[in-house]
Design a protein around this motif. Structure first.
Motif, PDB file in Angstrom:
ATOM      1  N   LEU A 115       0.808  -1.213   0.000  1.00  0.00           N
ATOM      2  CA  LEU A 115       0.000   0.000   0.000  1.00  0.00           C
ATOM      3  C   LEU A 115       0.843   1.267   0.000  1.00  0.00           C
ATOM      4  O   LEU A 115       0.435   2.277  -0.574  1.00  0.00           O
ATOM      5  CB  LEU A 115      -0.943   0.000   1.203  1.00  0.00           C
ATOM      6  CG  LEU A 115      -1.892  -1.199   1.308  1.00  0.00           C
ATOM      7  CD1 LEU A 115      -2.770  -1.074   2.547  1.00  0.00           C
ATOM      8  CD2 LEU A 115      -2.762  -1.308   0.058  1.00  0.00           C
ATOM      9  N   ASN A 116       1.989   1.240   0.667  1.00  0.00           N
ATOM     10  CA  ASN A 116       2.833   2.431   0.715  1.00  0.00           C
ATOM     11  C   ASN A 116       4.173   2.071   1.344  1.00  0.00           C
ATOM     12  O   ASN A 116       4.253   1.184   2.189  1.00  0.00           O
ATOM     13  CB  ASN A 116       2.173   3.537   1.547  1.00  0.00           C
ATOM     14  CG  ASN A 116       2.953   4.837   1.524  1.00  0.00           C
ATOM     15  OD1 ASN A 116       3.340   5.325   0.456  1.00  0.00           O
ATOM     16  ND2 ASN A 116       3.210   5.406   2.685  1.00  0.00           N
ATOM     17  N   VAL A 117       5.214   2.765   0.927  1.00  0.00           N
ATOM     18  CA  VAL A 117       6.499   2.729   1.619  1.00  0.00           C
ATOM     19  C   VAL A 117       6.969   4.168   1.799  1.00  0.00           C
ATOM     20  O   VAL A 117       7.379   4.826   0.833  1.00  0.00           O
ATOM     21  CB  VAL A 117       7.572   1.922   0.861  1.00  0.00           C
ATOM     22  CG1 VAL A 117       8.903   1.984   1.618  1.00  0.00           C
ATOM     23  CG2 VAL A 117       7.145   0.472   0.683  1.00  0.00           C
ATOM     24  N   ALA A 118       6.863   4.672   3.011  1.00  0.00           N
ATOM     25  CA  ALA A 118       7.416   5.983   3.353  1.00  0.00           C
ATOM     26  C   ALA A 118       8.858   5.785   3.791  1.00  0.00           C
ATOM     27  O   ALA A 118       9.243   4.693   4.219  1.00  0.00           O
ATOM     28  CB  ALA A 118       6.598   6.626   4.465  1.00  0.00           C
ATOM     29  N   TRP A 119       9.666   6.853   3.698  1.00  0.00           N
ATOM     30  CA  TRP A 119      11.080   6.670   4.017  1.00  0.00           C
ATOM     31  C   TRP A 119      11.743   7.975   4.426  1.00  0.00           C
ATOM     32  O   TRP A 119      11.198   9.056   4.233  1.00  0.00           O
ATOM     33  CB  TRP A 119      11.832   6.049   2.833  1.00  0.00           C
ATOM     34  CG  TRP A 119      11.871   6.898   1.594  1.00  0.00           C
ATOM     35  CD1 TRP A 119      10.889   7.043   0.648  1.00  0.00           C
ATOM     36  CD2 TRP A 119      12.961   7.738   1.164  1.00  0.00           C
ATOM     37  NE1 TRP A 119      11.282   7.896  -0.339  1.00  0.00           N
ATOM     38  CE2 TRP A 119      12.552   8.352  -0.052  1.00  0.00           C
ATOM     39  CE3 TRP A 119      14.219   8.028   1.674  1.00  0.00           C
ATOM     40  CZ2 TRP A 119      13.371   9.235  -0.752  1.00  0.00           C
ATOM     41  CZ3 TRP A 119      15.040   8.909   0.976  1.00  0.00           C
ATOM     42  CH2 TRP A 119      14.611   9.498  -0.219  1.00  0.00           C
ATOM     43  N   SER A 120      12.931   7.817   5.008  1.00  0.00           N
ATOM     44  CA  SER A 120      13.779   8.955   5.337  1.00  0.00           C
ATOM     45  C   SER A 120      15.214   8.452   5.413  1.00  0.00           C
ATOM     46  O   SER A 120      15.468   7.247   5.323  1.00  0.00           O
ATOM     47  CB  SER A 120      13.360   9.600   6.673  1.00  0.00           C
ATOM     48  OG  SER A 120      13.477   8.672   7.747  1.00  0.00           O
ATOM     49  N   GLY A 121      16.182   9.363   5.574  1.00  0.00           N
ATOM     50  CA  GLY A 121      17.574   8.975   5.736  1.00  0.00           C
ATOM     51  C   GLY A 121      18.331   8.845   4.435  1.00  0.00           C
ATOM     52  O   GLY A 121      17.869   9.241   3.358  1.00  0.00           O
ATOM     53  N   ASP A 122      19.522   8.248   4.518  1.00  0.00           N
ATOM     54  CA  ASP A 122      20.373   8.043   3.358  1.00  0.00           C
ATOM     55  C   ASP A 122      21.341   6.891   3.649  1.00  0.00           C
ATOM     56  O   ASP A 122      21.285   6.271   4.720  1.00  0.00           O
ATOM     57  CB  ASP A 122      21.137   9.314   2.993  1.00  0.00           C
ATOM     58  CG  ASP A 122      21.941   9.886   4.152  1.00  0.00           C
ATOM     59  OD1 ASP A 122      22.538   9.107   4.928  1.00  0.00           O
ATOM     60  OD2 ASP A 122      21.984  11.122   4.290  1.00  0.00           O
ATOM     61  N   ASP A 123      22.222   6.604   2.688  1.00  0.00           N
ATOM     62  CA  ASP A 123      23.104   5.446   2.850  1.00  0.00           C
ATOM     63  C   ASP A 123      24.232   5.698   3.842  1.00  0.00           C
ATOM     64  O   ASP A 123      24.925   4.754   4.239  1.00  0.00           O
ATOM     65  CB  ASP A 123      23.659   4.991   1.500  1.00  0.00           C
ATOM     66  CG  ASP A 123      24.414   6.091   0.759  1.00  0.00           C
ATOM     67  OD1 ASP A 123      24.474   7.233   1.272  1.00  0.00           O
ATOM     68  OD2 ASP A 123      24.930   5.826  -0.344  1.00  0.00           O
TER      69      ASP A 123
END
Length: 364
Positions: A115-123
């Motif tokens: 239904l959804n993938v929210a995200w934040s940050g980096d490698d």
């Protein structure tokens, strides 16, 4: 992360600039599992096949659960990973493999919808993802809930994960057990009694909290509201700390729909407020804490994902029912996703496990 860009007509906050990520809503699943194009963000340490962090989450989920590549868990989870859920704390990849095999044995026919993938940050610092989904399964094997029934069941899930160098090292996992057990023909209270009778795993330790510091009534939210996180923290403070449900009319669209735990659905701000009030009634002194916020730019609007924890002492009635022992400390882990259009929430998904919450109240 880049500085915030000016807000748009579809959100009441400014959307920060960041690399583009895969949109999964209203996308054919075959296309979703065979992405074309170049990598859109830096993913140092991750396998070359992933084009972005959303693609990583969707396809490792499909590989493990649909393709039955259980060994991919060793590639995508840290050996000493920690998984928090309503049923205890898991602290190794071997436990994740065992739990996955057990679920597939009980429900071998599974159809997953993302239904959804929210995200934040980096490698560099690590990516944070909040994966909301729904599964349809057939109960072909015995499970915690009893012998195989042959019944088809559905439930929502939400999994918040922190990954680095291609491996998930921390996860918060929430399933809608209320909807599952009801579909299997059990009452929520009977299912909670089963859970309460099981040997106890390591529990997530929660210190007692109070809503009122020195009996001083809660004040207004003092933080900014012009970012996704600021909006979420302000909204939760207004509703859950100040109990100002009169704000719902300005936050939700008149035709908004909320999908809640236990298969509950409400339409419009007033009825959505009833879901909230019924949960407050079960934990009338409940303290709501927002633990993490991230977001996604999806096909049908910006979606803000909030991981939260509600801790309080029980009272009969409301969402947790009329058989609840009184005065027991209960902590509920939940994850909510809010979809925006025209500056209002038009759809909400809130996942928590009422079965586990009642079971916690039953255990001495």
């Amino acid at each position: 992360m880049a500085a915030a860009e000016p807000g748009n007509d579809n959100t009441p906050f400014a959307v920060p600039a960041r690399p583009a990520a895969t949109r999964i809503r209203q996308v054919d699943k075959a296309a979703l599992l065979a992405p074309a194009g170049e990598r859109t963000m830096s993913m140092a340490g991750y396998e070359d096949e992933w084009i972005d962090i959303v693609d990583y989450i969707i396809r490792i989920t499909e590989q493990i659960w649909t393709d039955r590549a259980l060994g991919r868990i060793y590639d995508t989870y840290d050996a000493g990973c920690t998984v928090y859920s309503a049923y205890g704390v898991v602290r190794s990849v071997e436990e994740v493999v065992a739990a996955t095999a057990g679920t597939i044995t009980s429900f071998p026919e599974e159809e997953a919808h993302h239904l959804n993938v929210a995200w934040s940050g980096d490698d560099r610092q690590g990516f944070y993802t909040s994966h909301l989904g729904w599964t349809r399964m057939v109960n072909r094997g015995s499970s915690l809930w009893g012998p195989a029934t042959g019944l088809t069941v559905g439930r929502r899930f939400a999994a918040d994960c922190i990954s680095h160098d291609n491996r998930i090292h921390t996860e918060w996992l929430v399933h809608d057990a209320g909807a599952l057990v009801t579909a299997l023909g059990l009452s929520v209270d009977d299912a909670a009694a089963i859970v309460a009778g099981e040997p106890r795993r390591e529990r997530y330790v929660v210190a007692p909290v109070t809503r009122l510091a020195g009996q001083v009534p809660p004040g207004t939210y003092e933080g900014t509201r012009d970012t996704p996180e600021g909006w979420a923290r302000g909204f939760f403070h207004d509703v859950w700390t100040r109990r100002r449900l009169d704000v719902l009319g300005s936050v939700y669209a008149p035709n908004a729909v909320a999908h809640w735990a236990g298969g509950r659905v409400a339409n419009g701000p007033r009825n959505i407020g009833v879901l909230i009030i019924r949960t407050m009634a079960s934990l009338p002194d409940g303290k709501m804490e927002v633990e993490h916020v991230c977001w996604s730019d999806e096909t049908d609007g910006i979606i803000v994902a909030v991981r939260w924890r509600l801790t309080g002492t029980t009272r009969r009635g409301g969402t947790l029912g009329d058989k609840l022992p009184v005065g027991r400390l209960v902590s509920i882990l939940g994850i909510s996703h809010y979809r925006f259009q025209a500056s209002h929430v038009v759809e909400e998904w809130t996942v928590f496990d009422e079965v586990a919450a009642i079971a916690d109240a039953l255990v001495d």
